[in-house]
Design a protein around this motif. Structure first.
Motif, short mmCIF file in Angstrom:
data_model
loop_
_atom_site.label_atom_id
_atom_site.label_comp_id
_atom_site.label_asym_id
_atom_site.label_seq_id
_atom_site.Cartn_x
_atom_site.Cartn_y
_atom_site.Cartn_z
N GLN A 134 0.84 -1.21 0.00
CA GLN A 134 0.00 0.00 0.00
C GLN A 134 0.87 1.26 0.00
OE1 GLN A 134 -3.99 0.15 0.53
NE2 GLN A 134 -3.08 1.63 -0.86
N LYS A 135 1.97 1.23 0.75
CA LYS A 135 2.85 2.39 0.82
C LYS A 135 3.52 2.64 -0.54
CE LYS A 135 6.33 4.26 3.96
NZ LYS A 135 7.19 3.93 5.11
N ILE A 136 3.94 1.57 -1.19
CA ILE A 136 4.60 1.71 -2.50
C ILE A 136 3.59 2.21 -3.55
CG2 ILE A 136 5.69 0.43 -4.41
CD1 ILE A 136 6.76 -1.52 -2.13
N LEU A 137 2.39 1.64 -3.53
CA LEU A 137 1.41 1.94 -4.59
C LEU A 137 0.62 3.22 -4.32
CD1 LEU A 137 0.11 -1.69 -5.19
CD2 LEU A 137 1.79 -0.43 -6.54
N GLY A 138 0.55 3.65 -3.06
CA GLY A 138 -0.19 4.86 -2.74
C GLY A 138 -1.69 4.63 -2.74
N GLN A 139 -2.43 5.74 -2.55
CA GLN A 139 -3.88 5.63 -2.36
C GLN A 139 -4.64 5.38 -3.68
OE1 GLN A 139 -5.01 5.19 0.72
NE2 GLN A 139 -2.83 5.42 1.25
N ASP A 140 -3.93 5.35 -4.81
CA ASP A 140 -4.59 5.06 -6.09
C ASP A 140 -4.99 3.60 -6.22
OD1 ASP A 140 -4.39 7.64 -7.02
OD2 ASP A 140 -2.40 7.31 -7.88
N CYS A 141 -4.48 2.77 -5.33
CA CYS A 141 -4.77 1.33 -5.40
C CYS A 141 -5.47 0.89 -4.13
CB CYS A 141 -3.47 0.52 -5.44
SG CYS A 141 -2.78 0.43 -7.05
N LYS A 142 -6.39 -0.05 -4.27
CA LYS A 142 -7.01 -0.68 -3.11
C LYS A 142 -6.27 -1.98 -2.87
CE LYS A 142 -11.08 1.82 -3.17
NZ LYS A 142 -11.56 2.60 -2.06
N VAL A 143 -5.52 -2.05 -1.78
CA VAL A 143 -4.74 -3.25 -1.51
C VAL A 143 -5.48 -4.15 -0.52
CG1 VAL A 143 -2.54 -4.16 -0.63
CG2 VAL A 143 -2.56 -2.04 -1.98
N ALA A 144 -5.51 -5.43 -0.87
CA ALA A 144 -6.03 -6.45 0.05
C ALA A 144 -4.97 -7.53 0.18
CB ALA A 144 -7.32 -7.04 -0.50
N SER A 145 -5.12 -8.37 1.17
CA SER A 145 -4.19 -9.50 1.27
C SER A 145 -4.98 -10.74 1.62
CB SER A 145 -3.11 -9.21 2.32
OG SER A 145 -3.64 -9.33 3.62
N ALA A 146 -4.54 -11.89 1.08
CA ALA A 146 -5.27 -13.14 1.28
C ALA A 146 -4.41 -14.33 0.84
CB ALA A 146 -6.56 -13.13 0.47
N PHE A 147 -4.86 -15.53 1.16
CA PHE A 147 -4.28 -16.82 0.71
C PHE A 147 -2.91 -17.13 1.29
CE2 PHE A 147 -6.93 -15.22 -2.86
CZ PHE A 147 -7.92 -16.19 -2.85
N HIS A 148 -2.45 -16.39 2.31
CA HIS A 148 -1.10 -16.61 2.85
C HIS A 148 -0.93 -18.00 3.45
CE1 HIS A 148 -2.10 -12.27 3.56
NE2 HIS A 148 -1.01 -12.15 2.83
N ASN A 149 -2.02 -18.58 3.93
CA ASN A 149 -1.91 -19.80 4.73
C ASN A 149 -2.28 -21.06 3.94
OD1 ASN A 149 -3.47 -17.68 7.12
ND2 ASN A 149 -1.28 -18.03 6.95
N ILE A 150 -2.55 -20.89 2.64
CA ILE A 150 -2.97 -22.06 1.84
C ILE A 150 -1.81 -22.54 0.98
CG2 ILE A 150 -4.43 -22.77 -0.08
CD1 ILE A 150 -6.53 -22.15 1.53
N SER A 151 -1.47 -23.78 1.16
CA SER A 151 -0.37 -24.36 0.38
C SER A 151 -0.80 -24.57 -1.07
CB SER A 151 0.01 -25.70 1.00
OG SER A 151 0.64 -26.49 0.05
N TYR A 152 0.12 -24.32 -1.99
CA TYR A 152 -0.19 -24.53 -3.42
C TYR A 152 -0.60 -25.96 -3.69
CZ TYR A 152 4.16 -27.06 -4.31
OH TYR A 152 5.15 -28.00 -4.31
N ASP A 153 -0.08 -26.90 -2.89
CA ASP A 153 -0.43 -28.33 -3.04
C ASP A 153 -1.94 -28.52 -3.02
OD1 ASP A 153 1.81 -29.86 -3.29
OD2 ASP A 153 2.21 -29.99 -1.15
N LEU A 154 -2.59 -27.78 -2.09
CA LEU A 154 -4.04 -27.92 -1.93
C LEU A 154 -4.78 -27.23 -3.08
CD1 LEU A 154 -4.31 -27.18 1.90
CD2 LEU A 154 -4.51 -29.40 0.78
N LEU A 155 -4.24 -26.09 -3.52
CA LEU A 155 -4.92 -25.33 -4.58
C LEU A 155 -4.96 -26.12 -5.89
CD1 LEU A 155 -3.48 -21.76 -3.96
CD2 LEU A 155 -5.78 -22.55 -3.43
N LEU A 156 -3.90 -26.87 -6.15
CA LEU A 156 -3.81 -27.56 -7.44
C LEU A 156 -4.55 -28.90 -7.47
CD1 LEU A 156 -0.18 -26.76 -8.62
CD2 LEU A 156 -2.28 -26.31 -9.89
#
Ligand SMILES: NC(=O)c1ccc[n+]([C@@H]2O[C@H](COP(=O)([O-])OP(=O)(O)OC[C@H]3O[C@@H](n4cnc5c(N)ncnc54)[C@H](OP(=O)(O)O)[C@@H]3O)[C@@H](O)[C@H]2O)c1
Length: 232
Positions: A134-156
């Protein structure tokens, strides 16, 4: 709802995945491709992006809308941009795409792991990778965060996933949009509040890696208890 938000029909989103040739990015591309979204896998290298598309297309129904582009071209075409790069590449890639990211929702999946000690929580000065974004992109972007705890093994895999997803973000409307995408990916998501809370979601990943190592697993995850299911 403004004109841009009205245009953003949840059923017809174009999602660019920066670093989508990697493990987590391919997992998310598979999940959203299956849900019928138009997904663009981004890479620093066009050929590498297209090779990843071929890999994932083999797992998807024939009507799927999956293409490969350079990161820059992918971001330009997208409504929503997902960042799946190693933490050491995070600052540079966001800075280099800052102009193209203006006005978009950015879902940051980056975990600030500091090798070699990835089982220890080591958060950056600004609190979390998402806050840095958010700091790098500034207020022109809406930043969200998600999926940090899901292993790619499960997604695939095509099997149901027990691990749930914490969604943090700039404002409630942004979090709602991301929660819609979590659902489309076949996962249960929770509104985990403002972007500042991402410190906890990101930090949990080191704990899960530690648990995986200690108990000889690859897919440790998290689940919210005490509530039947999230309501919007
Ligand atoms: N793997 C998981 O299970 C998992 C789970 C939750 C969260 N995460 C987080 O998600 C992020 C991605 O994880 P991953 O496992 O998918 O990583 P990865 O496979 O190691 O890398 C993802 C992609 O990042 C791009 N990349 C690498 N170095 C770069 C650089 N210096 N500059 C620009 N792009 C670069 C590469 O794409 P190109 O070479 O095609 O450009 C690469 O394919 C990480 O922050 C990780 O902590 C991962």
């Amino acid at each position: 709802m403004n004109m841009k938000e009205e245009k953003m029909d949840q059923n017809k989103l174009t999602i660019a995945i920066v670093g989508g040739t990697g493990k987590e990015g391919k997992g998310l591309a598979f999940r959203w491709g299956k849900a019928g979204h138009r997904v663009i896998i981004g890479s620093r290298n066009l050929e590498k992006a297209q090779l990843s598309v071929n890999e994932i297309k083999d797992l998807l129904p024939p009507f799927s809308k999956l293409t490969g582009e350079t990161n820059e071209s992918a971001v330009k075409q997208a409504d929503i941009v997902v960042i799946t790069v190693p933490y050491e590449a995070h600052r540079n890639i966001l800075s280099s795409l800052k102009n193209e990211l203006k006005g978009k929702i950015v879902i940051d999946v980056t975990v600030p792991l500091v090798p070699p000690n990835v089982t220890k929580v080591q958060m950056p000065m600004d609190g979390s990778a998402a806050q840095e974004a958010q700091k790098i992109l500034g207020q022109d972007c809406k930043v969200a965060s998600a999926f940090h705890n899901i292993s790619y093994d499960l997604l695939l895999k095509n099997t149901p996933v027990q691990c749930e997803v914490l969604v943090c973000g700039t404002d409630q409307q942004t979090r709602q949009t991301v929660l819609g995408l979590v659902k489309d990916a076949g996962l249960t998501g929770w509104d985990a509040g403002p972007l500042e809370n991402s410190v906890v979601a990101e930090g949990l990943t080191s704990i899960l890696i530690n648990i995986n190592k200690k108990y000889n697993s690859r897919t440790a995850g998290i689940k919210i208890t005490g509530i039947e299911s999230p309501s919007s």
